[in-house]
Design an enzyme around this catalytic site. Sequence first.
Site, short mmCIF file in Angstrom:
data_model
loop_
_atom_site.label_atom_id
_atom_site.label_comp_id
_atom_site.label_asym_id
_atom_site.label_seq_id
_atom_site.Cartn_x
_atom_site.Cartn_y
_atom_site.Cartn_z
N SER A 110 0.94 -1.04 0.18
CA SER A 110 0.10 -0.14 0.06
C SER A 110 0.86 1.20 -0.02
CB SER A 110 -0.99 0.07 1.19
OG SER A 110 -1.99 0.82 1.16
N ASP A 217 -10.24 -4.55 -4.65
CA ASP A 217 -9.55 -3.54 -3.91
C ASP A 217 -10.38 -2.20 -3.98
OD1 ASP A 217 -7.99 -2.09 -2.36
OD2 ASP A 217 -5.90 -2.77 -3.17
N HIS A 247 -7.88 -5.43 -0.21
CA HIS A 247 -6.60 -4.66 -0.32
C HIS A 247 -5.44 -5.37 0.37
CE1 HIS A 247 -4.25 -1.14 -0.22
NE2 HIS A 247 -3.83 -0.99 1.06
#
Length: 280
Positions: A110, A217, A247
Site C-alpha cells: 500500500s 481492492d 486490499h
Amino acid sequence: MSNGVITSDFTLAGHAGTIVGTSWRLERPRWIAVLVHGYGEHVGRYGWVAARLNEAGASVYAADHAGHGRSDGERVLIRDFEPVVEDVDRVLDHALEQDPGLPVALIGHSMGGMIAARSTQRFGARLAATVLTGPVLGRWETIEELLALPSIPHTPIDPDTLSRDPEVGAAYAADPLVWHGDFKRPTLQAFHDEMQRITIVGHVGRSPLLHLHGEDDRLVPLETSAAGLAKIAGTATESRTYPGARHEILNEINRGEVMADVLAFLARYLPVETGGRRGA
C-alpha cells in the site's frame, strides 16, 4: 528463539526521531527481506509474513514509519515521503550490518508499496528484487477528493475493505497501534507529491519488480495503481492480480497463493527456498 529464528526489536535514528523495528533473524540466512508497511498500521501485523519468509531462508527486518506504531512522531503525519524512503534505507543498512553480504528483497504494501517503488528508483542497485502489494501509485482519487475540500472529514480506514477474512478486519479494528482517526492534510499532500515524483522519475530500469493487487481492492483501486505501474515499469517488471481479493492480499483468504507467487518471483533472483507450499 524457536526453529532457528531469533525475534528481537531494534531502534534506529530516523528523520523524525527514533524508529522502532522488529527483526526475525535466522541463524544461517541465505537472503534478507525488508518489509515496508502501509498507512496507519505497523510491523507487528506482519508476523505470519515474516514466518513464511523465514521458512524460505530469509532473515526479515521491518520498522514502523515515523508517526506510526511504536516509532516517534505525530501520528500519521508525513510532510514529505523522501525522508521516509531514507529511513527505509537505514533499515536496509541495519539488516546488512546484522547479516552482511546477503542479497536483499524489499516488500512493500500500500503506502509501503509506494515507498518501496521510490526506494527502488533511488537505491535499486542495493536490491536484488522488489515486491509491491496493493501499492499506491499513479494517482489516488480519494486523496484528490479530500484535498479539494476546505476541511478533511472523518476518514478512518474501513476494516471491511482489507480482506474477505472477517478476523482480519476485527483484529485491525481492535489494534491499539493502528491509527483509527482521520487523514491529515499535510500527509495527503505528501502522498500526492510523492506519486507525482515517482511518475516523473519513471522506469526502474533492470531492477526486478513484481506488482500484485486484489481485483476487488476498494481502498487502492487496481486501475489507477496499474496505470501508475506502467509509468515506472522496467525490463524486469511483472504483474499479477487476484479475482475477488481486497486490499491486504497478504492477509486475504488466498494469502498462501499470494505468498507462493511472491516467493516464486524472488526465487529467480535470490536463493529462496520455495518448498512448493501454497497454503496459509
